[in-house]
Design a protein around this motif. Structure first.
Motif, PDB file in Angstrom:
ATOM      1  N   THR A 106     -13.982  -0.508  -9.632  1.00 52.51           N
ATOM      2  CA  THR A 106     -13.240   0.548  -9.745  1.00 52.51           C
ATOM      3  C   THR A 106     -13.094   1.104  -8.163  1.00 52.51           C
ATOM      4  OG1 THR A 106     -13.968   1.144 -11.905  1.00 52.51           O
ATOM      5  CG2 THR A 106     -13.056   2.841 -10.617  1.00 52.51           C
ATOM      6  N   TYR A 107     -11.804   1.347  -7.976  1.00 53.11           N
ATOM      7  CA  TYR A 107     -11.553   1.946  -6.462  1.00 53.11           C
ATOM      8  C   TYR A 107     -10.966   3.187  -6.653  1.00 53.11           C
ATOM      9  CZ  TYR A 107     -12.383  -2.790  -4.695  1.00 53.11           C
ATOM     10  OH  TYR A 107     -12.743  -4.013  -4.483  1.00 53.11           O
ATOM     11  N   ASN A 108     -11.156   4.120  -5.904  1.00 51.53           N
ATOM     12  CA  ASN A 108     -10.747   5.570  -5.990  1.00 51.53           C
ATOM     13  C   ASN A 108     -10.467   6.086  -4.804  1.00 51.53           C
ATOM     14  OD1 ASN A 108      -9.831   7.863  -6.781  1.00 51.53           O
ATOM     15  ND2 ASN A 108     -11.721   8.857  -7.701  1.00 51.53           N
ATOM     16  N   SER A 109      -9.746   5.397  -3.735  1.00 48.70           N
ATOM     17  CA  SER A 109      -9.314   5.709  -2.321  1.00 48.70           C
ATOM     18  C   SER A 109      -7.744   6.332  -2.492  1.00 48.70           C
ATOM     19  CB  SER A 109      -9.524   4.500  -1.540  1.00 48.70           C
ATOM     20  OG  SER A 109     -10.504   3.950  -1.527  1.00 48.70           O
ATOM     21  N   VAL A 110      -7.398   6.843  -1.383  1.00 45.39           N
ATOM     22  CA  VAL A 110      -6.118   7.325  -0.877  1.00 45.39           C
ATOM     23  C   VAL A 110      -5.577   6.306  -0.248  1.00 45.39           C
ATOM     24  CG1 VAL A 110      -4.777   9.220  -0.238  1.00 45.39           C
ATOM     25  CG2 VAL A 110      -6.996   9.644  -1.314  1.00 45.39           C
ATOM     26  N   MET A 111      -4.167   5.984  -0.672  1.00 45.94           N
ATOM     27  CA  MET A 111      -3.458   5.330   0.411  1.00 45.94           C
ATOM     28  C   MET A 111      -2.079   5.998   0.639  1.00 45.94           C
ATOM     29  SD  MET A 111      -1.672   1.443  -0.177  1.00 45.94           S
ATOM     30  CE  MET A 111      -0.262   1.172   0.342  1.00 45.94           C
ATOM     31  N   ALA A 112      -1.924   6.311   1.785  1.00 49.71           N
ATOM     32  CA  ALA A 112      -1.052   7.477   2.293  1.00 49.71           C
ATOM     33  C   ALA A 112       0.264   6.741   2.085  1.00 49.71           C
ATOM     34  CB  ALA A 112      -1.184   7.931   3.571  1.00 49.71           C
ATOM     35  N   PRO A 113       1.611   7.340   1.892  1.00 49.20           N
ATOM     36  CA  PRO A 113       2.986   6.612   1.984  1.00 49.20           C
ATOM     37  C   PRO A 113       2.890   6.115   3.436  1.00 49.20           C
ATOM     38  CG  PRO A 113       3.129   8.739   1.120  1.00 49.20           C
ATOM     39  CD  PRO A 113       1.693   8.695   1.400  1.00 49.20           C
ATOM     40  N   LEU A 114       3.374   4.876   3.657  1.00 45.14           N
ATOM     41  CA  LEU A 114       3.817   4.341   4.919  1.00 45.14           C
ATOM     42  C   LEU A 114       4.930   4.610   5.568  1.00 45.14           C
ATOM     43  CD1 LEU A 114       1.749   1.042   4.132  1.00 45.14           C
ATOM     44  CD2 LEU A 114       0.838   3.267   5.034  1.00 45.14           C
ATOM     45  N   GLY A 115       5.912   5.118   4.999  1.00 41.55           N
ATOM     46  CA  GLY A 115       7.116   5.550   5.425  1.00 41.55           C
ATOM     47  C   GLY A 115       8.135   4.153   5.640  1.00 41.55           C
ATOM     48  N   LEU A 116       8.048   3.194   4.856  1.00 44.63           N
ATOM     49  CA  LEU A 116       8.554   2.060   4.867  1.00 44.63           C
ATOM     50  C   LEU A 116       9.931   2.023   3.923  1.00 44.63           C
ATOM     51  CD1 LEU A 116       5.768  -0.581   3.819  1.00 44.63           C
ATOM     52  CD2 LEU A 116       6.683   0.276   6.447  1.00 44.63           C
ATOM     53  N   SER A 117      10.843   1.335   4.544  1.00 42.79           N
ATOM     54  CA  SER A 117      12.203   1.065   4.028  1.00 42.79           C
ATOM     55  C   SER A 117      11.920   0.451   2.650  1.00 42.79           C
ATOM     56  CB  SER A 117      13.293   0.643   4.888  1.00 42.79           C
ATOM     57  OG  SER A 117      12.981  -0.880   5.057  1.00 42.79           O
ATOM     58  N   ASP A 118      13.108   0.136   1.792  1.00 44.79           N
ATOM     59  CA  ASP A 118      12.903  -0.480   0.607  1.00 44.79           C
ATOM     60  C   ASP A 118      12.774  -2.122   0.819  1.00 44.79           C
ATOM     61  OD1 ASP A 118      13.085   1.779  -0.825  1.00 44.79           O
ATOM     62  OD2 ASP A 118      14.973   1.438  -1.760  1.00 44.79           O
ATOM     63  N   GLU A 119      13.680  -2.398   1.861  1.00 45.22           N
ATOM     64  CA  GLU A 119      13.459  -3.684   2.563  1.00 45.22           C
ATOM     65  C   GLU A 119      12.149  -4.403   3.063  1.00 45.22           C
ATOM     66  OE1 GLU A 119      16.014  -6.897   5.255  1.00 45.22           O
ATOM     67  OE2 GLU A 119      15.872  -4.857   5.921  1.00 45.22           O
ATOM     68  N   GLU A 120      11.473  -3.272   3.765  1.00 44.56           N
ATOM     69  CA  GLU A 120      10.137  -3.506   4.306  1.00 44.56           C
ATOM     70  C   GLU A 120       9.147  -3.728   3.007  1.00 44.56           C
ATOM     71  OE1 GLU A 120      10.092  -1.524   8.540  1.00 44.56           O
ATOM     72  OE2 GLU A 120      10.224  -0.186   6.868  1.00 44.56           O
ATOM     73  N   VAL A 121       9.304  -2.906   2.001  1.00 46.77           N
ATOM     74  CA  VAL A 121       8.303  -2.872   0.871  1.00 46.77           C
ATOM     75  C   VAL A 121       8.754  -4.252   0.330  1.00 46.77           C
ATOM     76  CG1 VAL A 121       7.945  -1.874  -1.310  1.00 46.77           C
ATOM     77  CG2 VAL A 121       8.282  -0.382   0.754  1.00 46.77           C
ATOM     78  N   ALA A 122       9.874  -4.753   0.010  1.00 40.83           N
ATOM     79  CA  ALA A 122      10.014  -5.893  -0.506  1.00 40.83           C
ATOM     80  C   ALA A 122       9.454  -7.077   0.396  1.00 40.83           C
ATOM     81  CB  ALA A 122      11.661  -6.175  -0.575  1.00 40.83           C
ATOM     82  N   ASP A 123       9.775  -7.273   1.371  1.00 40.52           N
ATOM     83  CA  ASP A 123       9.031  -7.962   2.640  1.00 40.52           C
ATOM     84  C   ASP A 123       7.548  -7.994   2.407  1.00 40.52           C
ATOM     85  OD1 ASP A 123      11.704  -8.886   3.360  1.00 40.52           O
ATOM     86  OD2 ASP A 123      11.592  -7.436   5.137  1.00 40.52           O
ATOM     87  N   VAL A 124       6.937  -6.864   2.286  1.00 39.22           N
ATOM     88  CA  VAL A 124       5.252  -6.816   2.281  1.00 39.22           C
ATOM     89  C   VAL A 124       5.049  -7.315   0.875  1.00 39.22           C
ATOM     90  CG1 VAL A 124       3.516  -5.302   2.050  1.00 39.22           C
ATOM     91  CG2 VAL A 124       5.163  -5.042   3.890  1.00 39.22           C
ATOM     92  N   MET A 125       5.577  -6.995  -0.117  1.00 36.28           N
ATOM     93  CA  MET A 125       5.314  -7.525  -1.465  1.00 36.28           C
ATOM     94  C   MET A 125       5.437  -8.996  -1.454  1.00 36.28           C
ATOM     95  SD  MET A 125       4.134  -5.397  -3.707  1.00 36.28           S
ATOM     96  CE  MET A 125       4.349  -6.424  -5.298  1.00 36.28           C
ATOM     97  N   ASN A 126       6.461  -9.529  -0.907  1.00 37.22           N
ATOM     98  CA  ASN A 126       6.714 -11.039  -0.876  1.00 37.22           C
ATOM     99  C   ASN A 126       5.443 -11.719  -0.185  1.00 37.22           C
ATOM    100  OD1 ASN A 126       9.044 -11.343  -2.739  1.00 37.22           O
ATOM    101  ND2 ASN A 126      10.529 -10.602  -0.826  1.00 37.22           N
ATOM    102  N   TYR A 127       5.197 -11.032   1.096  1.00 41.12           N
ATOM    103  CA  TYR A 127       3.981 -11.741   1.759  1.00 41.12           C
ATOM    104  C   TYR A 127       2.890 -11.563   1.058  1.00 41.12           C
ATOM    105  CZ  TYR A 127       0.456 -11.899   5.112  1.00 41.12           C
ATOM    106  OH  TYR A 127      -0.596 -12.438   5.942  1.00 41.12           O
ATOM    107  N   ILE A 128       2.478 -10.448   0.312  1.00 47.29           N
ATOM    108  CA  ILE A 128       1.081 -10.479  -0.177  1.00 47.29           C
ATOM    109  C   ILE A 128       1.264 -11.473  -1.566  1.00 47.29           C
ATOM    110  CG2 ILE A 128       0.384  -8.370   0.732  1.00 47.29           C
ATOM    111  CD1 ILE A 128       0.966  -6.846  -1.723  1.00 47.29           C
TER     112      ILE A 128
END
Length: 151
Positions: A106-128
């Protein structure tokens, strides 16, 4: 004299073994070549995602995607990532807080919004999704991210 020769041989072996270990112990965090070679668009997206990851995500999730135990969840071999692609997209885009369970922890941390564009989010998802032994989901497009965020 024989004693010194034996000592020299032992020292040589230790140095040689240590040198080989340094060469082989360097972690290879490269992309899974088998997942990227067939689709040039996916390969390009993964390369862009790697740059974003190294700029914004590596601090918490580490270069090997293993995160920090009980603080920041792993992305490498993550059951949560595999089973919750849409929630992961939203988390990258909008941030996350509250409990999640990843690989039984179980993790209970906070991940702040990173201000990424939809394209950057797609690219990061494809990378991970295609790194550290992961082979999750399909090629995620900017349109997929936009659709998930709207819902």
């Amino acid at each position: 004299m024989i004693k010194y020769c034996k000592l020299l041989v032992v020292a040589f072996l230790v140095v040689s073994c240590n040198y080989d270990n340094k060469k082989t112990n360097i972690a290879d965090y490269s992309l899974n070549k088998e997942n990227t070679s067939s689709d040039p668009q996916l390969k390009a997206s993964i390369e862009r995602g790697k740059l974003v990851y190294e700029d914004l995500c590596i601090t918490c999730h580490m270069g090997n995607g293993e995160g920090a135990p009980k603080v920041f969840p792993p992305l490498a071999q993550s059951d949560y990532l595999k089973e919750n692609q849409e929630a992961s997209i939203k988390g990258i885009k909008e941030g996350m807080s509250g409990e999640i369970v990843v690989n039984g922890i179980t993790y209970n941390s906070v991940m702040a919004p990173l201000g990424l564009s939809d394209e950057e989010v797609a690219d990061v998802m494809n990378y991970i999704n295609n790194s550290w032994g992961n082979s999750y989901g399909k090629f995620i497009t900017t349109e997929d991210v936009t659709k998930v965020i709207k819902n």
